[in-house]
Scaffold this motif. Structure first.
Motif, short mmCIF file in Angstrom:
data_model
loop_
_atom_site.label_atom_id
_atom_site.label_comp_id
_atom_site.label_asym_id
_atom_site.label_seq_id
_atom_site.Cartn_x
_atom_site.Cartn_y
_atom_site.Cartn_z
N CYS A 120 0.68 -1.38 0.04
CA CYS A 120 0.00 0.08 0.10
C CYS A 120 0.94 1.37 0.08
O CYS A 120 0.50 2.53 -0.12
N GLY A 121 1.95 1.00 0.21
CA GLY A 121 3.14 2.20 0.43
C GLY A 121 3.49 2.47 1.59
O GLY A 121 2.72 2.45 2.67
N ALA A 122 4.81 3.07 2.02
CA ALA A 122 5.25 3.35 3.19
C ALA A 122 6.28 4.25 2.82
O ALA A 122 6.87 4.29 2.00
N VAL A 123 6.51 5.30 4.04
CA VAL A 123 7.85 6.12 4.05
C VAL A 123 8.83 5.06 4.72
O VAL A 123 8.67 4.92 5.94
N THR A 124 9.96 4.91 4.21
CA THR A 124 11.08 4.41 4.60
C THR A 124 12.18 5.37 4.72
O THR A 124 12.48 6.24 4.05
N ALA A 125 13.23 5.07 5.56
CA ALA A 125 14.48 5.85 5.57
C ALA A 125 15.56 4.89 6.08
O ALA A 125 15.32 3.98 6.85
N VAL A 126 16.80 5.23 5.81
CA VAL A 126 17.95 4.60 6.32
C VAL A 126 18.30 5.21 7.71
O VAL A 126 18.27 6.25 7.86
N ILE A 127 18.44 4.25 8.58
CA ILE A 127 18.85 4.62 10.04
C ILE A 127 20.29 3.95 10.32
O ILE A 127 20.34 2.72 10.25
N GLU A 128 21.11 4.77 10.68
CA GLU A 128 22.45 4.47 11.05
C GLU A 128 23.09 5.01 12.10
O GLU A 128 22.67 6.22 12.59
N ARG A 129 24.25 4.39 12.72
CA ARG A 129 24.91 5.24 13.91
C ARG A 129 26.06 5.71 13.20
O ARG A 129 26.50 5.34 12.39
N ASP A 130 26.48 7.02 13.87
CA ASP A 130 27.79 7.40 13.59
C ASP A 130 28.24 8.02 14.83
O ASP A 130 27.99 8.84 15.46
N GLY A 131 29.31 7.20 15.52
CA GLY A 131 29.63 7.32 16.90
C GLY A 131 28.28 7.14 17.64
O GLY A 131 27.61 6.30 17.89
N GLU A 132 28.20 8.19 18.58
CA GLU A 132 27.06 8.11 19.59
C GLU A 132 25.72 8.58 18.70
O GLU A 132 24.76 8.23 19.23
N ASP A 133 25.68 9.38 17.67
CA ASP A 133 24.83 9.92 17.10
C ASP A 133 24.06 8.81 16.13
O ASP A 133 24.33 7.99 15.75
N TYR A 134 22.65 9.21 15.94
CA TYR A 134 21.82 8.24 14.92
C TYR A 134 21.48 9.38 14.11
O TYR A 134 21.28 10.51 13.97
N ILE A 135 21.36 8.71 12.89
CA ILE A 135 21.07 9.46 11.45
C ILE A 135 19.87 8.71 10.71
O ILE A 135 20.00 7.72 10.56
N TRP A 136 19.12 9.77 10.13
CA TRP A 136 17.99 9.13 9.53
C TRP A 136 18.25 10.09 8.10
O TRP A 136 18.22 11.15 8.06
N ARG A 137 18.20 9.26 7.17
CA ARG A 137 18.80 9.68 5.70
C ARG A 137 17.78 8.95 4.59
O ARG A 137 17.37 7.83 4.86
N ASP A 138 17.70 9.61 3.67
CA ASP A 138 17.48 8.94 2.33
C ASP A 138 15.78 8.65 2.59
O ASP A 138 15.31 7.37 2.20
N PHE A 139 15.14 9.64 2.93
CA PHE A 139 13.60 9.20 2.80
C PHE A 139 13.07 8.84 1.64
O PHE A 139 13.35 9.43 0.48
N ALA A 140 12.13 7.77 1.39
CA ALA A 140 11.59 7.43 0.17
C ALA A 140 10.13 6.80 0.49
O ALA A 140 9.72 6.30 1.51
N TRP A 141 9.48 7.00 -0.72
CA TRP A 141 7.94 6.31 -0.66
C TRP A 141 8.24 5.02 -1.17
O TRP A 141 8.91 4.97 -2.46
N GLN A 142 7.96 3.91 -0.63
CA GLN A 142 8.41 2.70 -0.97
C GLN A 142 7.26 1.61 -1.02
O GLN A 142 6.34 1.51 -0.17
N THR A 143 6.98 1.00 -2.10
CA THR A 143 6.03 -0.14 -2.42
C THR A 143 6.52 -1.52 -2.51
O THR A 143 5.78 -2.52 -2.68
N GLU A 144 7.85 -1.52 -2.95
CA GLU A 144 8.47 -2.96 -3.28
C GLU A 144 9.65 -2.99 -2.15
O GLU A 144 10.01 -2.13 -1.51
N GLU A 145 10.20 -4.18 -2.40
CA GLU A 145 11.58 -4.47 -1.48
C GLU A 145 12.55 -3.54 -1.31
O GLU A 145 13.15 -3.13 -0.29
N HIS A 146 12.75 -2.95 -2.53
CA HIS A 146 13.83 -2.11 -2.82
C HIS A 146 13.43 -0.62 -3.15
O HIS A 146 12.32 -0.64 -3.96
N ALA A 147 13.80 0.54 -2.58
CA ALA A 147 13.43 1.71 -2.79
C ALA A 147 14.14 2.40 -3.95
O ALA A 147 15.23 2.24 -4.30
N ASP A 148 13.28 3.12 -4.77
CA ASP A 148 13.72 3.67 -5.83
C ASP A 148 13.87 5.34 -5.70
O ASP A 148 12.94 6.07 -5.30
N MET A 149 15.22 5.66 -5.08
CA MET A 149 15.28 7.02 -4.77
C MET A 149 15.15 8.12 -5.69
O MET A 149 14.74 9.30 -5.42
#
Length: 340
Positions: free
Chosen positions: A96-125
């Motif tokens: 049905c569609g979802a908003v997804t993002a990459v979540i990763e650590r950088d030292g103690e920080d958390y980063i959310w990046r590359d937001f996308a609308w996704q309907t399949e296994e892989h996102a088309d940025m």
């Protein structure tokens, strides 16, 4: 990676359910929203009807799993390190569609990046990326404390039950059925005499019918006060089920007032005044009773409004006599009687 620091927080939110003018039902969902730099992240995603994975109606074990996933204590559910940030409020199916993002650590920080609308296994940025949103860098301590608090506190929407008090049993039965259909528990009673305090603590709102006297209402309020329960009280405007559902939806809204999209509704002299804080789709529905107490519903506006105040002319036939206007966005509902 380079990214400006943003503040991270959480706040209760809801996807407003309701009985629509065409007879369809929209499911009520309570969830926890992500507050980035003091503003719901959902509001940055155009007019999206979606909920976060931190919803009240998922089993506790899954809720905990979602929190730990956002803390990166579990493998990402999607390839390329992607996590679901918002999903379909009806079925939560990726198709049905979802908003997804990459979540990763950088030292103690958390980063959310590359937001996308996704309907399949892989996102088309390139095709479906939200290129104007993020990346966000969050201080690790602030991020972890906010999410960890969900594991120790009360889950959102745990008091999503309503006590209906009135004299018209047939109407109350229809109202209770409509509320249950959209995911809100409802019980019917004439008063609260003899009801144990523990039972009263399960309610988030009380709705009074117009036939209930002021003395009877006061007695109910005292019962809840003595039980130490803070609930919202709804004064039923008219014996119209969709209208009463909308009133109860508004009463159950626990989101902070300053973080709502729909903040104002007035109805007078054949027009409605609406105020929104971010671009969103707004639907206005007018309800009225004729001389035979039959309900008439009219969709009087459906469109996307920009932030600010708007005056919308209403069809004179839709608001003649005793009438009411319901303003609805994906996340909130307001109700007003038409002033003359």
């Amino acid at each position: 990676m380079s990214a400006e620091y943003a503040t991270f927080g959480l706040a209760p939110a809801m996807r407003a359910g309701g009985v629509l003018a065409n007879g369809d039902y929209q499911v009520h969902r309570d969830f926890v929203d992500f507050i980035v730099d003091g503003r719901p992240l959902l509001f940055q995603l155009s007019d999206l009807d979606a909920v976060s994975p931190l919803a009240s109606d998922v089993p506790p074990a899954i809720f905990t799993e979602q929190v730990r996933s956002l803390l990166l204590e579990a493998e990402p559910p999607l390839p390329d390190g992607r996590y679901v940030i918002y999903g379909c409020p009806e079925c939560a199916d990726l198709a049905c569609g979802a908003v997804t993002a990459v979540i990763e650590r950088d030292g103690e920080d958390y980063i959310w990046r590359d937001f996308a609308w996704q309907t399949e296994e892989h996102a088309d940025m390139e095709l479906n990326g939200y290129h104007g949103i993020g990346p966000f860098r969050f201080h690790g301590t602030e991020y972890r404390e906010a999410l960890a608090s969900l594991l120790d506190g009360e889950a959102p929407g745990t008091r999503r039950r309503v006590l209906l008090i009135g004299a018209r049993v047939a109407l109350l039965a229809k109202l209770a059925a409509a509320l249950r259909t959209i995911g809100i528990g409802a019980d019917i009673a004439h008063d609260t005499n003899g009801v144990h305090a523990d039972e009263l603590r399960g309610y988030g709102a009380v709705a009074f019918g117009r036939a209930i006297t002021q003395e009877e209402r006061a007695a109910v309020r005292r019962a809840f006060e003595q039980a130490g329960v803070e609930v919202a009280y709804v004064e039923g405007l008219a014996p119209i089920v969709p209208l009463l559902v909308a009133q109860i939806e508004h009463a159950l809204d626990r989101s902070p007032a300053e973080q709502r999209r729909l903040t104002r509704l007035v109805a007078a002299d054949g027009e409605a005044g609406v105020e929104v804080t971010s671009p969103c789709r707004v639907r206005l529905t007018a309800y009225r009773l004729d001389r035979l107490y039959r309900t008439h519903a009219h969709e009087v506006f459906d469109g996307v409004l920009e932030p600010g105040r708007h005056r919308i002319a209403l069809d004179a036939k839709a608001v003649k006599g005793e009438s009411f206007v319901v303003a609805r966005t994906a996340g909130s509902v307001l109700v007003e009687a038409m002033a003359r």
